[in-house]
Design an enzyme around this catalytic site. Sequence first.
Site, PDB file in Angstrom:
ATOM      1  N   CYS A 151      32.265  47.144  49.736  1.00 14.62           N
ATOM      2  CA  CYS A 151      33.599  46.682  50.148  1.00 14.62           C
ATOM      3  C   CYS A 151      33.820  46.901  51.639  1.00 14.62           C
ATOM      4  O   CYS A 151      34.540  46.155  52.286  1.00 14.62           O
ATOM      5  CB  CYS A 151      34.664  47.401  49.348  1.00 14.62           C
ATOM      6  SG  CYS A 151      34.523  49.183  49.466  1.00 14.62           S
ATOM      7  N   GLU A 175      43.293  57.141  48.668  1.00 18.69           N
ATOM      8  CA  GLU A 175      42.645  58.121  47.805  1.00 18.69           C
ATOM      9  C   GLU A 175      41.746  58.995  48.677  1.00 18.69           C
ATOM     10  O   GLU A 175      41.337  58.582  49.764  1.00 18.69           O
ATOM     11  CB  GLU A 175      41.841  57.408  46.710  1.00 18.69           C
ATOM     12  CG  GLU A 175      42.768  56.597  45.792  1.00 18.69           C
ATOM     13  CD  GLU A 175      42.093  56.034  44.545  1.00 18.69           C
ATOM     14  OE1 GLU A 175      40.876  55.801  44.576  1.00 18.69           O
ATOM     15  OE2 GLU A 175      42.799  55.819  43.546  1.00 18.69           O
ATOM     16  N   ASN A 190      29.878  47.075  42.148  1.00 15.68           N
ATOM     17  CA  ASN A 190      28.968  47.259  43.295  1.00 15.68           C
ATOM     18  C   ASN A 190      28.443  48.684  43.443  1.00 15.68           C
ATOM     19  O   ASN A 190      27.296  48.885  43.846  1.00 15.68           O
ATOM     20  CB  ASN A 190      29.597  46.738  44.589  1.00 15.68           C
ATOM     21  CG  ASN A 190      30.906  47.384  44.917  1.00 15.68           C
ATOM     22  OD1 ASN A 190      31.667  47.755  44.031  1.00 15.68           O
ATOM     23  ND2 ASN A 190      31.187  47.536  46.191  1.00 15.68           N
ATOM     24  N   GLU A 210      42.455  49.364  45.419  1.00 19.08           N
ATOM     25  CA  GLU A 210      41.416  49.302  46.464  1.00 19.08           C
ATOM     26  C   GLU A 210      40.812  47.908  46.352  1.00 19.08           C
ATOM     27  O   GLU A 210      40.074  47.628  45.402  1.00 19.08           O
ATOM     28  CB  GLU A 210      40.323  50.350  46.210  1.00 19.08           C
ATOM     29  CG  GLU A 210      40.807  51.789  46.088  1.00 19.08           C
ATOM     30  CD  GLU A 210      41.140  52.425  47.417  1.00 19.08           C
ATOM     31  OE1 GLU A 210      41.059  51.731  48.448  1.00 19.08           O
ATOM     32  OE2 GLU A 210      41.491  53.608  47.412  1.00 19.08           O
TER      33      GLU A 210
HETATM   34  P1  NAD Z   1      36.877  41.816  40.132  1.00 21.01           P
HETATM   35  O1  NAD Z   1      38.262  41.888  40.649  1.00 21.01           O
HETATM   36  O2  NAD Z   1      36.363  40.493  39.708  1.00 21.01           O
HETATM   37  O3  NAD Z   1      36.705  42.769  38.863  1.00 21.01           O
HETATM   38  C1  NAD Z   1      36.982  44.153  38.923  1.00 21.01           C
HETATM   39  C2  NAD Z   1      37.340  44.657  37.538  1.00 21.01           C
HETATM   40  O4  NAD Z   1      38.565  44.079  37.132  1.00 21.01           O
HETATM   41  C3  NAD Z   1      36.320  44.314  36.459  1.00 21.01           C
HETATM   42  O5  NAD Z   1      36.174  45.428  35.618  1.00 21.01           O
HETATM   43  C4  NAD Z   1      36.980  43.154  35.735  1.00 21.01           C
HETATM   44  O6  NAD Z   1      36.572  43.001  34.397  1.00 21.01           O
HETATM   45  C5  NAD Z   1      38.440  43.565  35.819  1.00 21.01           C
HETATM   46  N1  NAD Z   1      39.406  42.475  35.686  1.00 21.01           N
HETATM   47  C6  NAD Z   1      39.288  41.185  36.087  1.00 21.01           C
HETATM   48  N2  NAD Z   1      40.436  40.501  35.814  1.00 21.01           N
HETATM   49  C7  NAD Z   1      41.287  41.394  35.244  1.00 21.01           C
HETATM   50  C8  NAD Z   1      42.621  41.303  34.753  1.00 21.01           C
HETATM   51  N3  NAD Z   1      43.330  40.159  34.822  1.00 21.01           N
HETATM   52  N4  NAD Z   1      43.186  42.399  34.229  1.00 21.01           N
HETATM   53  C9  NAD Z   1      42.517  43.577  34.179  1.00 21.01           C
HETATM   54  N5  NAD Z   1      41.246  43.712  34.611  1.00 21.01           N
HETATM   55  C10 NAD Z   1      40.641  42.646  35.153  1.00 21.01           C
HETATM   56  O7  NAD Z   1      35.962  42.472  41.250  1.00 21.01           O
HETATM   57  P2  NAD Z   1      34.365  42.589  41.249  1.00 21.01           P
HETATM   58  O8  NAD Z   1      33.795  41.232  41.460  1.00 21.01           O
HETATM   59  O9  NAD Z   1      33.938  43.398  40.077  1.00 21.01           O
HETATM   60  O10 NAD Z   1      34.116  43.494  42.549  1.00 21.01           O
HETATM   61  C11 NAD Z   1      33.992  42.994  43.841  1.00 21.01           C
HETATM   62  C12 NAD Z   1      35.294  43.142  44.586  1.00 21.01           C
HETATM   63  O11 NAD Z   1      35.673  44.498  44.640  1.00 21.01           O
HETATM   64  C13 NAD Z   1      35.215  42.690  46.042  1.00 21.01           C
HETATM   65  O12 NAD Z   1      36.378  41.969  46.366  1.00 21.01           O
HETATM   66  C14 NAD Z   1      35.186  43.996  46.812  1.00 21.01           C
HETATM   67  O13 NAD Z   1      35.651  43.931  48.145  1.00 21.01           O
HETATM   68  C15 NAD Z   1      36.071  44.845  45.964  1.00 21.01           C
HETATM   69  N6  NAD Z   1      35.842  46.263  46.204  1.00 21.01           N
HETATM   70  C16 NAD Z   1      36.774  46.971  46.914  1.00 21.01           C
HETATM   71  C17 NAD Z   1      36.572  48.332  47.188  1.00 21.01           C
HETATM   72  C18 NAD Z   1      37.572  49.133  47.973  1.00 21.01           C
HETATM   73  O14 NAD Z   1      37.453  50.356  47.992  1.00 21.01           O
HETATM   74  N7  NAD Z   1      38.552  48.529  48.612  1.00 21.01           N
HETATM   75  C19 NAD Z   1      35.399  48.945  46.727  1.00 21.01           C
HETATM   76  C20 NAD Z   1      34.469  48.190  46.028  1.00 21.01           C
HETATM   77  C21 NAD Z   1      34.700  46.848  45.758  1.00 21.01           C
END
Ligand code: NAD
Length: 486
Positions: free
Chosen positions: A288, A467, A155, A254
């Site tokens: 997020c 962080e 995002n 996060e």
């Molecule tokens: P996601 O969890 O689908 O993927 C994030 C990353 O994890 C990607 O690079 C993906 O390839 C990797 N990944 C997926 N499965 C994995 C595994 N089993 N092992 C290792 N790596 C793996 O998330 P997304 O769809 O890319 O992002 C959206 C999500 O991120 C939303 O839930 C949002 O709320 C969250 N988010 C949180 C924050 C925060 O600061 N709390 C900030 C931004 C986004």
Amino acid sequence: MKEIKNFINGLYVTNVSGKTYEKRNPIDNSLIGMVYEAGQPEVDSAVTASRAALKGPWGKLSVVDRCAMLDGLVAEISYRFDDFLQAEIADTGKPAHLASHIDIPRGAANFKIFTDTIKNVSTESFEMRTPDGKAARSYGVRTPRGVIAIICPWNLPLLLMTWKAGPALACGNTVVVKPSEATPSTATLLGEVMNKVGVPPGVYNVVNGFGVNSAGSFLTAHPGVNGITFTGESKTGTAIMKAAADGIRPVSLELGGKNAAVVFADCDFENALATVTRSVFENCGQVCLGTERVYVEQPIFDQFVSALKDRAAAIKPGRPFDADTKIGPLVSKIHQKKVLSYYAKAKAEGAKIVLGGGVPDMPDDLKDGCWVEPTIWTGLPESSSIVREEIFGPCCHIQPFDTEEEVLNMVNDSPYGLATSIHTQDIGRASRLATQIEVGLCWINSWFLRDLRTPFGGSKQSGIGREGGLHSLEFYTELRNVMIKY
Ligand code: NAD
């Protein structure tokens, strides 16, 4: 055809398997390039290079010299601002005004904030008497943790990646970054900048690919990794925490949210309206910290719903560089399908659709993009999946409330605990609620206002750890105690 490679030990490399995947532009689904997916051999090489760099010239630099090198990244990213902007926009489809004000400048600033922090931080020191009547002194020493795996979402690709790489490198660690499969470009491009400013090979590595059975899980399972920092969905966080249990590696997580905005009748109406409009719809709802639950005190409920509808109806979708574009598409077809499934579910669950609920009518050349309409619902019970589950799209449900106690219970009745915003002119009430609402971040009469020295993170299923400023040092350094007997 553009090729997006892996960046390992200072070099751009393909892969042993020959596996590539398509990266498409979310505004029109056109092909941007082919990405070389890193497999086990590439992840092994990246971790090996990263371990070697810890002992090489990088590990021997003084803090001041290391920080000067990292500060050079800020200047070089600024110099290549347009390259980063074009790459981020092609991957995400977000409006240029957003990427040029937030993603790229904050992506660069994340290096400087942490070089300033690490140069100025002190550690504790205590003197004590020993049983033999002499004395001893203890003092703390911060050392790098080692090789840090950084797993990122799509995002805010550059910004969220450097929010981790910045402190990790300032503290003297080396990193292996796994960007989201949907947004590989800016993390990969940063390799050129690392080489330009003289960061030694192996300090910053990028492995592209997916999560399960791909670069993500190979990296988190790798025994050569000393710590894993992750931003993404809560269920992925669970998988990563399990992988980190082997070898007892620390994690910083996060995760997702289902953030609330609470609007009291005594608020500054125009400010609350403008702020909630941003917090729901900015970045097409893919923030997020974004709001998906809005609670409005009964006396101004109808007025607020109608005013938010007017604001949202004026948010024009379009091409990133068109001056009147206010909102871009979602990041991918996969994500568009997910958000539209929630739009259908809201209808099925009996929501009143105040605005939107579908795909906007776009010009022919953009029709194949990942567009969805800004959407507002009312009338659902708090138990509805629309009110409980993270959608991550430009949408919200608005619920009326009568009392402070009632709204507090509704806001806290969530498995998530990332962020909230409270709108009222009664600062006593706002402060009271800010300590009672179970979140890591609470804004009063504002949203997404950040001082980078302050802690950032979520509670409950929204994350582990904080962080920002000094708080990042908890994860990116080992704090040792040394005791001298005089
Ligand atoms: P996601 O969890 O689908 O993927 C994030 C990353 O994890 C990607 O690079 C993906 O390839 C990797 N990944 C997926 N499965 C994995 C595994 N089993 N092992 C290792 N790596 C793996 O998330 P997304 O769809 O890319 O992002 C959206 C999500 O991120 C939303 O839930 C949002 O709320 C969250 N988010 C949180 C924050 C925060 O600061 N709390 C900030 C931004 C986004």
